[in-house]
Design a protein around this motif. Structure first.
Motif, PDB file in Angstrom:
ATOM      1  N   PRO A   1     -15.172   2.208   0.207  1.00  0.00           N
ATOM      2  CA  PRO A   1     -14.439   1.744   1.388  1.00  0.00           C
ATOM      3  C   PRO A   1     -13.002   2.234   1.362  1.00  0.00           C
ATOM      4  O   PRO A   1     -12.493   2.673   0.333  1.00  0.00           O
ATOM      5  CB  PRO A   1     -14.504   0.222   1.250  1.00  0.00           C
ATOM      6  CG  PRO A   1     -14.494   0.006  -0.238  1.00  0.00           C
ATOM      7  CD  PRO A   1     -15.276   1.161  -0.830  1.00  0.00           C
ATOM      8  N   SER A   2     -12.352   2.138   2.501  1.00  0.00           N
ATOM      9  CA  SER A   2     -10.910   2.354   2.559  1.00  0.00           C
ATOM     10  C   SER A   2     -10.239   0.990   2.575  1.00  0.00           C
ATOM     11  O   SER A   2     -10.783   0.030   3.115  1.00  0.00           O
ATOM     12  CB  SER A   2     -10.531   3.140   3.818  1.00  0.00           C
ATOM     13  OG  SER A   2     -10.917   2.431   4.983  1.00  0.00           O
ATOM     14  N   HIS A   3      -9.068   0.905   1.981  1.00  0.00           N
ATOM     15  CA  HIS A   3      -8.374  -0.372   1.875  1.00  0.00           C
ATOM     16  C   HIS A   3      -7.346  -0.474   2.998  1.00  0.00           C
ATOM     17  O   HIS A   3      -6.453   0.355   3.114  1.00  0.00           O
ATOM     18  CB  HIS A   3      -7.714  -0.512   0.507  1.00  0.00           C
ATOM     19  CG  HIS A   3      -8.697  -0.564  -0.620  1.00  0.00           C
ATOM     20  ND1 HIS A   3      -9.360  -1.715  -0.986  1.00  0.00           N
ATOM     21  CD2 HIS A   3      -9.167   0.413  -1.432  1.00  0.00           C
ATOM     22  CE1 HIS A   3     -10.175  -1.462  -1.990  1.00  0.00           C
ATOM     23  NE2 HIS A   3     -10.084  -0.173  -2.277  1.00  0.00           N
ATOM     24  N   VAL A   4      -7.495  -1.491   3.817  1.00  0.00           N
ATOM     25  CA  VAL A   4      -6.608  -1.646   4.963  1.00  0.00           C
ATOM     26  C   VAL A   4      -5.452  -2.584   4.672  1.00  0.00           C
ATOM     27  O   VAL A   4      -4.520  -2.674   5.470  1.00  0.00           O
ATOM     28  CB  VAL A   4      -7.386  -2.155   6.195  1.00  0.00           C
ATOM     29  CG1 VAL A   4      -8.397  -1.126   6.641  1.00  0.00           C
ATOM     30  CG2 VAL A   4      -8.074  -3.482   5.900  1.00  0.00           C
ATOM     31  N   ASP A   5      -5.491  -3.286   3.551  1.00  0.00           N
ATOM     32  CA  ASP A   5      -4.385  -4.154   3.153  1.00  0.00           C
ATOM     33  C   ASP A   5      -3.665  -3.508   1.986  1.00  0.00           C
ATOM     34  O   ASP A   5      -4.095  -3.583   0.833  1.00  0.00           O
ATOM     35  CB  ASP A   5      -4.901  -5.544   2.745  1.00  0.00           C
ATOM     36  CG  ASP A   5      -5.312  -6.366   3.958  1.00  0.00           C
ATOM     37  OD1 ASP A   5      -4.902  -5.993   5.063  1.00  0.00           O
ATOM     38  OD2 ASP A   5      -6.029  -7.362   3.788  1.00  0.00           O
TER      39      ASP A   5
ATOM     40  N   ASN B   1       0.486  -2.408   0.423  1.00  0.00           N
ATOM     41  CA  ASN B   1       1.913  -2.687   0.573  1.00  0.00           C
ATOM     42  C   ASN B   1       2.660  -1.406   0.937  1.00  0.00           C
ATOM     43  O   ASN B   1       2.063  -0.345   1.130  1.00  0.00           O
ATOM     44  CB  ASN B   1       2.475  -3.337  -0.698  1.00  0.00           C
ATOM     45  CG  ASN B   1       2.365  -2.413  -1.911  1.00  0.00           C
ATOM     46  OD1 ASN B   1       2.178  -1.205  -1.781  1.00  0.00           O
ATOM     47  ND2 ASN B   1       2.488  -2.984  -3.099  1.00  0.00           N
ATOM     48  N   HIS B   2       3.990  -1.493   0.993  1.00  0.00           N
ATOM     49  CA  HIS B   2       4.779  -0.365   1.456  1.00  0.00           C
ATOM     50  C   HIS B   2       4.690   0.844   0.539  1.00  0.00           C
ATOM     51  O   HIS B   2       4.964   1.959   0.946  1.00  0.00           O
ATOM     52  CB  HIS B   2       6.251  -0.783   1.605  1.00  0.00           C
ATOM     53  CG  HIS B   2       6.887  -1.219   0.317  1.00  0.00           C
ATOM     54  ND1 HIS B   2       6.846  -2.524  -0.120  1.00  0.00           N
ATOM     55  CD2 HIS B   2       7.556  -0.514  -0.621  1.00  0.00           C
ATOM     56  CE1 HIS B   2       7.490  -2.612  -1.282  1.00  0.00           C
ATOM     57  NE2 HIS B   2       7.932  -1.404  -1.604  1.00  0.00           N
ATOM     58  N   ALA B   3       4.308   0.631  -0.705  1.00  0.00           N
ATOM     59  CA  ALA B   3       4.188   1.740  -1.652  1.00  0.00           C
ATOM     60  C   ALA B   3       2.790   2.338  -1.663  1.00  0.00           C
ATOM     61  O   ALA B   3       2.500   3.226  -2.448  1.00  0.00           O
ATOM     62  CB  ALA B   3       4.561   1.258  -3.050  1.00  0.00           C
ATOM     63  N   GLY B   4       1.918   1.825  -0.809  1.00  0.00           N
ATOM     64  CA  GLY B   4       0.559   2.321  -0.765  1.00  0.00           C
ATOM     65  C   GLY B   4      -0.360   1.685  -1.775  1.00  0.00           C
ATOM     66  O   GLY B   4      -1.502   2.111  -1.947  1.00  0.00           O
ATOM     67  N   LYS B   5       0.093   0.643  -2.435  1.00  0.00           N
ATOM     68  CA  LYS B   5      -0.718  -0.051  -3.429  1.00  0.00           C
ATOM     69  C   LYS B   5      -1.563  -1.127  -2.760  1.00  0.00           C
ATOM     70  O   LYS B   5      -1.091  -1.858  -1.891  1.00  0.00           O
ATOM     71  CB  LYS B   5       0.182  -0.685  -4.489  1.00  0.00           C
ATOM     72  CG  LYS B   5      -0.579  -1.360  -5.624  1.00  0.00           C
ATOM     73  CD  LYS B   5       0.389  -1.913  -6.669  1.00  0.00           C
ATOM     74  CE  LYS B   5      -0.379  -2.597  -7.803  1.00  0.00           C
ATOM     75  NZ  LYS B   5       0.540  -3.140  -8.835  1.00  0.00           N
ATOM     76  N   VAL B   6      -2.824  -1.199  -3.175  1.00  0.00           N
ATOM     77  CA  VAL B   6      -3.744  -2.175  -2.593  1.00  0.00           C
ATOM     78  C   VAL B   6      -3.296  -3.588  -2.934  1.00  0.00           C
ATOM     79  O   VAL B   6      -2.976  -3.903  -4.083  1.00  0.00           O
ATOM     80  CB  VAL B   6      -5.178  -1.944  -3.103  1.00  0.00           C
ATOM     81  CG1 VAL B   6      -6.115  -3.022  -2.566  1.00  0.00           C
ATOM     82  CG2 VAL B   6      -5.658  -0.563  -2.712  1.00  0.00           C
ATOM     83  N   ILE B   7      -3.219  -4.453  -1.942  1.00  0.00           N
ATOM     84  CA  ILE B   7      -2.856  -5.848  -2.149  1.00  0.00           C
ATOM     85  C   ILE B   7      -4.040  -6.591  -2.746  1.00  0.00           C
ATOM     86  O   ILE B   7      -5.166  -6.483  -2.252  1.00  0.00           O
ATOM     87  CB  ILE B   7      -2.428  -6.497  -0.823  1.00  0.00           C
ATOM     88  CG1 ILE B   7      -1.173  -5.794  -0.283  1.00  0.00           C
ATOM     89  CG2 ILE B   7      -2.181  -7.988  -0.996  1.00  0.00           C
ATOM     90  CD1 ILE B   7      -0.772  -6.268   1.093  1.00  0.00           C
ATOM     91  N   LYS B   8      -3.795  -7.337  -3.780  1.00  0.00           N
ATOM     92  CA  LYS B   8      -4.863  -8.094  -4.418  1.00  0.00           C
ATOM     93  C   LYS B   8      -5.469  -9.076  -3.415  1.00  0.00           C
ATOM     94  O   LYS B   8      -4.750  -9.816  -2.753  1.00  0.00           O
ATOM     95  CB  LYS B   8      -4.318  -8.838  -5.632  1.00  0.00           C
ATOM     96  CG  LYS B   8      -5.400  -9.538  -6.446  1.00  0.00           C
ATOM     97  CD  LYS B   8      -4.812 -10.182  -7.693  1.00  0.00           C
ATOM     98  CE  LYS B   8      -5.911 -10.846  -8.515  1.00  0.00           C
ATOM     99  NZ  LYS B   8      -5.354 -11.475  -9.740  1.00  0.00           N
ATOM    100  N   GLY B   9      -6.792  -9.061  -3.311  1.00  0.00           N
ATOM    101  CA  GLY B   9      -7.458  -9.925  -2.350  1.00  0.00           C
ATOM    102  C   GLY B   9      -7.441  -9.368  -0.942  1.00  0.00           C
ATOM    103  O   GLY B   9      -7.770 -10.086   0.005  1.00  0.00           O
ATOM    104  N   GLY B  10      -7.067  -8.104  -0.785  1.00  0.00           N
ATOM    105  CA  GLY B  10      -7.039  -7.488   0.541  1.00  0.00           C
ATOM    106  C   GLY B  10      -8.426  -7.114   1.034  1.00  0.00           C
ATOM    107  O   GLY B  10      -9.431  -7.371   0.383  1.00  0.00           O
TER     108      GLY B  10
END
Length: 650
Positions: free
Chosen positions: A492-496, A498-507
């Motif tokens: 999948p692609s992660h839609v959540d 942060n500004h640095a492009g890091k996946v938000i935990k629980g996103g």
């Protein structure tokens, strides 16, 4: 001294005064009203950029267009003209002639609608601009008006009450808020059937003309797929005219139909067989036949204000379209190539394409229904998945059970008539998915994975619900129409993030679904089941499913020419869509129903069929559990770039 007075002085008062009055009267006399064909013959000039027949327009070269054009004349009472046609028979030129006629001879507000805003620019450059520059009486009307800001890419202002607006059928803004007297809709089969929050596209266009008593609407298009063709729909509601010509042998009126063309002796020089006398008609007879032809309505009892015209490529005049021999070569080369054959049927014959999926009818599917109840699990069904489709005012949900060889059963189908914008709707869905089902041996079974459509107007509501992990393996999906795409993409692609492009935990992880592939899979299996014994069918239906479910399971057909699935006229397709989503859920990496081996199925049977002892660990594994958090991606710090942060900061 004015020239007219000098003339009067030189001729003597009486003669000069008479001449002066004649000149004034000539200038004040009302303009002679012309039909569209008369205006075109007098003024239209064809450009080599848009036509193979550069030079002055002559209606006599395409006599079948004369009546169509004259219906569009200012003096004609006809208000709606439908032209279902093949390519290269002059349909677009009729529309261009009409634009020129409106600008020069009968100024009025006119709207031209093409399929999309993107097509509008190309149409303006390739079609409209040559008309304006090559036709002398039009060039002066718009040449100097660009300076005062009245002429733009999408609007052309001309003297009198004239205004030409160019719109795209995919943009409600380009069609709204303007009173229009005449409308040209070009290639309407490429129009979307509906616009979000606006409804029917053609209906929206027609609303623009309601303030004018002598309004007119010309709809022109090559057709596409049967039951999904807008031009065929419009034509079927008209008086359905065909062009009849006298046979050169018996004089009886005949039409050109593909089935009467004979190329067995010489494919390069086929002959046409008269259906009345059997006489041989060669292509050189066509010019005289066209000149003597006339349009005959199939339904003369219908309103004379709505006329429909159908014409195919066999009528194309010599030098303006394909010869009969060229059409035969195209037809022969298209055999065993469905997209190519559809293109021939649509563009050469001006007819709709009947896809094989039409061989399966809703009533036939309903007749295959088997005696098991909804939410009742037949033997052989060992895994359950769900597909959820989001609409503006409801959720559609389908439960599908799976067994060996991807054999499946429709276990439940319902539509929850509440808005996805209401949090209570999602609470209901969570409760529904977590409710256990019992198989024939009293074993509890749960929905193992659910795919929820995130398209439409409630994307963020879907994301929020999936993020809350309300049921076992719930995933947000987005349909992808790319041909041959996997039913569920590998990652999948992660839609959540942060500004640095890091996946938000629980996103939220968004999965791409190969919608085309899933629908082809469904239709291929339904067609294969037609000849199969009930026990050998791939897809099984409960006899308690409602009639509308079967209609929705066949709500779309495949358009081979455009290589995409299109909605059938007047049908909904949530049944087909939710099955596709449930199929995608069965491809979840934790399930992979399509890849299970025999030992895997035996292990499932051991848990779910009689003769097995209760297994606490298995019971616990089967109970609803939150899905594991999505995989996070930690960017490497060494040599990292700040593009993501900078873009966010700006």
């Amino acid at each position: 001294m004015p020239d007219d007075l000098r003339m009067a002085e030189g001729l003597g008062f009486a003669d000069g005064y008479s001449t002066l009055l004649s000149a004034v009267a000539g200038n004040c006399a009302p303009r002679k009203k012309l039909t569209l064909s008369q205006w075109s013959d007098a003024h239209r000039w064809l450009s080599g950029k848009a036509s193979s027949a550069k030079g002055r327009w002559r209606t006599s070269r395409t006599p079948y267009l004369r009546e169509i054009m004259d219906c569009l004349s200012e003096s004609s009472p006809v208000s709606r003209v439908v032209m279902m046609k093949s390519a290269q028979v002059g349909g677009t030129e009729v529309g261009l002639n009409w634009i020129g006629y409106a600008m020069h001879h009968a100024p009025c507000p006119m709207l031209v609608v093409v399929p999309t805003i993107e097509v509008r620019e190309r149409w303006s450059i390739q079609r409209l601009n040559p008309l304006l520059t090559e036709t002398d009486v039009l060039a002066d009307l718009v040449r100097d008006r660009r300076r005062d800001g009245k002429n733009r890419q999408d609007i052309k202002d001309f003297p009198g009450d004239g205004l030409l607006v160019l719109g795209g059928a995919n943009s409600a803004a380009s069609l709204a808020s303007m009173p229009i007297k005449w409308v040209l809709s070009d290639e309407v089969d490429r129009f979307p059937w509906e616009l979000p929050k606006e409804g029917d596209t053609i209906g929206l266009i027609d609303q623009r003309t309601q303030n004018f008593r002598r309004r007119k609407h010309l709809l022109v298009s090559t057709p596409t797929v049967k039951d999904a063709s807008r031009i065929e729909d419009e034509y079927n509601e008209s008086d359905q005219r065909h062009y009849y010509m006298p046979c050169p042998h018996c004089g009886e009126g005949i039409t050109f139909e593909w089935g009467n063309l004979d190329w067995q002796v010489d494919p390069d020089h086929p002959i046409y067989m008269c259906v009345e006398c059997g006489g041989v008609i060669e292509e050189h007879h066509k010019e005289a036949m066209l000149a003597a032809g006339e349009w005959v309505p199939k339904h003369p009892e219908r309103s004379h204000l709505v006329r429909g015209y159908h014409i195919n490529g066999l009528y194309a005049p010599p030098g303006l379209g394909y010869t009969w021999g060229e059409l035969v070569r195209q037809f022969k080369s298209a055999q065993n190539d469905p997209p190519k054959l559809q293109r021939f049927i649509n563009t050469a014959l001006g007819e709709t394409w009947e896809d094989r999926s039409r061989d399966v009818q809703p009533r036939e599917l309903q007749n295959r229904a088997e005696p098991y109840g909804l939410r009742e699990i037949p033997g052989g069904c060992l895994i359950i998945t769900a597909g959820v489709d989001t609409q503006d005012d409801r959720l559609a949900v389908q439960l599908v059970g799976w067994g060996r060889g991807e054999r499946c059963w429709a276990l439940d189908w319902l539509e929850y008539p509440h808005s996805p914008g209401d949090p209570a709707t999602w609470r209901w869905l969570a409760e529904y998915l977590n409710r256990p089902l019992e198989n024939a041996w009293g074993k509890r079974m749960y929905v193992e994975a659910t795919a929820v459509d995130s398209g439409g107007h409630y994307t963020h509501e879907v994301y929020g619900w999936v993020r809350s992990e309300p049921a076992r393996r719930v995933i947000a999906i987005k349909g992808a129409n790319t041909p041959n795409r996997p039913i569920l993409a590998g990652r999948p692609s992660h839609v959540d993030v942060n500004h640095a492009g890091k996946v938000i935990k629980g996103g939220v992880a968004l999965w791409q679904v190969g919608s085309d592939t899933a629908k082809h899979t469904l239709l291929n299996r339904l067609m294969a089941d037609k000849e199969a014994a009930p026990a050998d069918r791939m897809i099984h239906f409960s006899d308690q499913l409602p009639e509308d479910y079967y209609v929705q399971m066949l709500g779309k057909v495949f358009d081979a020419d455009r290589n995409k699935w299109v909605q059938r006229r007047g049908r909904r397709a949530e049944g087909m869509d939710t099955w596709s989503y449930a199929c995608a859920a069965s491809h979840h990496p934790a399930l992979r129903v399509h890849a299970l081996r025999e030992r895997d199925w035996r292990a499932l049977e051991k848990q779910l069929q009689p003769g097995t002892k209760p297994d606490p660990e298995a019971e616990q594994a089967a109970a609803p559990q939150p899905a594991p958090p999505p995989e996070t991606v930690t960017p490497k710090r060494k040599g990292r770039r700040n593009d993501g942060f900078n873009k966010w900061r700006v």
